[in-house]
Structures are given as structure tokens and as C-alpha cells.
Scaffold this motif. Structure first.
Motif, PDB file in Angstrom:
ATOM      1  N   LYS A  93      -1.134  27.827  36.724  1.00 42.99           N
ATOM      2  CA  LYS A  93      -1.557  26.423  36.685  1.00 42.99           C
ATOM      3  C   LYS A  93      -1.208  25.854  35.309  1.00 42.99           C
ATOM      4  N   GLY A  94      -0.523  24.711  35.303  1.00 42.51           N
ATOM      5  CA  GLY A  94      -0.112  24.105  34.037  1.00 42.51           C
ATOM      6  C   GLY A  94       1.278  24.523  33.591  1.00 42.51           C
ATOM      7  N   ALA A  95       1.993  25.291  34.421  1.00 42.01           N
ATOM      8  CA  ALA A  95       3.329  25.771  34.044  1.00 42.01           C
ATOM      9  C   ALA A  95       4.270  24.614  33.738  1.00 42.01           C
ATOM     10  N   VAL A 113      -1.304  26.089  44.095  1.00 39.13           N
ATOM     11  CA  VAL A 113      -1.067  26.084  42.644  1.00 39.13           C
ATOM     12  C   VAL A 113       0.428  26.005  42.356  1.00 39.13           C
ATOM     13  N   ILE A 114       1.198  26.862  43.018  1.00 35.75           N
ATOM     14  CA  ILE A 114       2.646  26.883  42.791  1.00 35.75           C
ATOM     15  C   ILE A 114       3.269  25.561  43.240  1.00 35.75           C
ATOM     16  N   ASN A 115       2.883  25.083  44.427  1.00 34.51           N
ATOM     17  CA  ASN A 115       3.462  23.841  44.949  1.00 34.51           C
ATOM     18  C   ASN A 115       3.214  22.658  44.023  1.00 34.51           C
ATOM     19  N   LEU A 116       1.999  22.585  43.475  1.00 28.56           N
ATOM     20  CA  LEU A 116       1.684  21.478  42.562  1.00 28.56           C
ATOM     21  C   LEU A 116       2.523  21.543  41.298  1.00 28.56           C
ATOM     22  N   GLU A 117       2.749  22.750  40.799  1.00 30.99           N
ATOM     23  CA  GLU A 117       3.579  22.886  39.596  1.00 30.99           C
ATOM     24  C   GLU A 117       5.015  22.459  39.874  1.00 30.99           C
TER      25      GLU A 117
END
Length: 365
Positions: free
Chosen positions: A76-78, A125-129
Motif C-alpha cells: 500500500k502506497g507503492a 491493494v495491488i489494483n489501487l496502486e
């Protein structure tokens, strides 16, 4: 074909990459053990090209290949610089599809970055990044095109498309959910290389106990399959640790090992099939004394463009293609015998190549 392997830390990405490519990428029970994008090239198993090589006593047999890129675990935040994964998002932009490894097993000895197993949360989480990273690309492009579009009418269509994409991404949806209106929009969208416009294959990483029934009794696998069904993605079930063991075996021992586990095929075989289905790929074959080879193309590719896969000169100077189905060629023992029976067809520029076609291209230099 090039596939990018992504996922949170400690979900089995590097272990899977190692087993698929035997490349020896570092794998350990702590985040960010992959600090450079690992790249491995894998041959696509295809008995047809192997058999043609034997038939023609070819000096060289070349199967189709898949290139895998394994990047550091995203967190998260990547997209804003958290962790190390953001450094390698550019590597995913160059891939044809994304293999998203999700953890679907409990193991107190393997730390989960968020403290518990929840594949749908991990996927989100990955999709949002990826969405945030794409928004950055779109906003930069809007900044460049927006002002120019007021003076240059040719840029107004792109400016409008960029605004639509921005709204979709800000709504938390992937770029691939946008339906392009025409070929111009399609070309523009392709040119942006947006991460969320890529096809996704979910690799549901399970324990050995869940392999026999292909994850049917695993509640997390069911969740991933449902999500994939809703978004038109593919899923394959894999145990990365078992794949690591399989990778060390020769073909005979591998077959026996899979049989003991009650498995018909390895995770690599599942992934290749899923990739070909999702991307709409097929293989055509060429053969001769020098080389027998498999070539990967998209379904619907016409003969001149297929010839261009071998060499651009073949496409430019295309005259015709001598075509015979693989099964027909094998049944008759040679191209000459198939020709005698009238089973070899002469095809022109409009011929759509089929999976398993054995082709000899005629062209002008």
C-alpha cells in the motif's frame, strides 16, 4: 509473449518465478527480497514442434517462448514511493499481461504483510496502486495535451479521451473497463501502456493439500474465481513450493511426481494455457532440415502478418503460403506425400492462420 508477475510481499511470487524459470531468483521469508526485476525465458511445451524436428531430422528445434518478469512486492502506497515495488512499475508496462499471485493458504511461519490471509483485500491493494500509477500517467499527459488542444483541433479527441480515462480511474475502475469508440481511441489507449488496461491472470497460491481438487474446497480460491469471472480474467491454482520441487525433476520423474499428487499437469502448463486463452494466442509451425520452430500469433492473424513474425521481408514480399494441418502432415509422413494427395493448400493474403498450421511461405526479396 511477456508476462509480469506481481503481488504483495510474501505471497510466493519469487518462489513461483524460480520454479517457472529455474532462474534462481532470491526467495526468502521477508519483504523486498527481490530488489531488481528478475527476468526469465521459458519454453512453451509443444509436442508438435518436437515431433516435426524428429521427422525432418532438424539441426535445431525452437519452441515458442514466454518471458517472465518478477518485480519486488508491491505494498500500500507503492505508487507514492512506499516499499520498493514502485521502482519497477515501468517493467510491468512493457508486458502483455499481468500474473497476479495471491496467497490462499495459512502458514504461521510465513509472515503476511497485513497480518492475515485475505486474497480479495490483497487484490484490491495491488489494483489501487496500479490505478494510482496510471492516474499519474494520465494527469501528466493531460497537462501536456490540454493546453495544446485549445490551439490544435487534432488533439481535441485525445484530450477528451484523457478526461474520460481520468474519471474512470478516479472512480476506482481499471482503464480496461473503458470501451473505446473507434480505432483512433484504441490506438491512443494502447500507446499509454496503462497498467490497468492489461489482461490479468490470477495465480491462486495454495497449500499442497488443496492441489488435488484444484482448490475447489478452498474458500479463498472460490472468492478469487468469482472475482475473475466477473471481470473476465483467468485463474489457475498452484502450489509454488510444489512447483519448486517439480522444477528440479527430469521429464520422467516429473510425470511420476505429478501422478502421485493426483495432478494431470504442472502449474507452468496451467499458466501457459491460461495465457494463451486470455490473450487469444495460437501457434503455427515451420519445419525443415535446418530448423523446426513454433511461432506465437494472435487468433485472426492473416498469412502475411504471420510471415512477418519470421522476418519483416517475408511480410513485405509475401506471395503465397503453402499450408497443411499438423495432423495431416504427420499422418502422411512428409510434405511431399501430403502434396501428392492434394492435402497441401496454396493460400493468399486473406488467409487467416489456424492453430497447428505448418506453413512454407513464398515471397519476393
Amino acid at each position: 509473449m511477456k508476462l509480469g508477475i506481481v503481488g504483495l510481499p510474501n505471497v510466493g511470487k519469487s518462489t513461483l518465478f524460480n520454479s517457472l524459470t529455474k532462474a534462481g531468483a532470491e526467495s526468502a521469508n521477508y519483504p523486498f527480497c527481490t530488489i531488481d526485476p528478475n527476468i526469465g525465458i521459458v519454453s512453451v511445451p509443444d509436442e508438435r514442434v518436437t515431433h516435426l524436428g524428429e521427422m525432418y531430422k532438424s539441426k535445431k528445434v525452437t519452441p515458442a517462448t514466454i518471458e517472465f518478469v518478477d518485480i519486488a512486492g508491491l505494498v500500500k502506497g507503492a505508487s507514492k514511493g512506499e516499499g520498493l515495488g514502485n521502482q519497477f512499475l515501468a517493467n510491468i508496462r512493457e508486458t502483455d499481461a499481468i500474473v497476479h499471485v495471491v496467497r490462499c493458504f495459512e502458514d504461521d511461519n510465513v509472515v503476511h504483510v497485513d497480518g492475515s490471509v485475505s486474497p480479495l483485500r490483497d487484490i484490491e491493494v495491488i489494483n489501487l496502486e496500479l490505478i494510482f500509477a496510471d492516474l499519474e500517467v494520465i494527469e501528466r499527459r493531460i497537462g501536456k495535451v490540454g493546453k495544446q488542444a485549445r490551439m490544435d483541433k487534432s488533439l481535441q479527441k485525445e484530450a477528451a479521451l484523457l478526461q474520460k480515462l481520468k474519471e474512470i480511474l478516479e472512480d476506482g475502475k481499471p482503464a480496461k473497463s473503458y470501451e473505446t469508440e473507434d480505432e483512433d481511441e484504441e490506438a491512443l489507449l494502447k500507446g499509454y501502456s496503462l497498467l490497468t488496461s492489461k489482461s490479468v491472470i490470477y495465480a491462486a497460491n495454495v497449500s499442497e493439500d488443496d492441489l488435488a481438487d484444484d482448490g475447489e474446497s478452498n474458500k479463498w480460491v472460490k472468492e478469487v474465481r468469482e472475482k475473475a469471472r466477473n471481470e473476465g480474467s483467468e485463474v489457475f491454482v498452484i502450489c509454488a513450493k510444489i512447483e519448486e520441487e517439480i522444477a528440479e525433476l527430469d521429464d520422467e520423474d516429473k510425470e511420476a511426481f505429478l501422478s502421485d499428487l493426483g495432478l494431470a499437469e504442472s502449474g507452468l502448463d496451467k499458466l501457459i494455457k491460461a495465457s494463451y486463452r486470455l490473450l487469444g494466442l495460437i501457434s503455427f509451425l515451420t519445419c525443415g532440415e535446418d530448423e523446426s520452430r513454433a511461432w506465437t500469433i494472435r487468433k485472426g492473424t492473416k498469412a502475411p502478418q504471420a510471415a512477418g513474425k519470421i522476418h519483416t521481408d517475408f511480410e513485405r514480399g509475401f506471395i503465397k503460403a503453402e499450408v497443411v494441418a499438423y495432423d495431416t502432415l504427420v499422418e502422411n509422413g512428409s510434405l511431399a506425400q501430403a502434396k501428392e494427395k492434394g492435402l497441401v493448400r496454396m493460400e493468399g493474403k486473406d488467409y487467416v492462420v489456424q492453430d497447428g498450421d505448418v506453413i512454407l511461405f513464398r515471397f519476393n526479396v
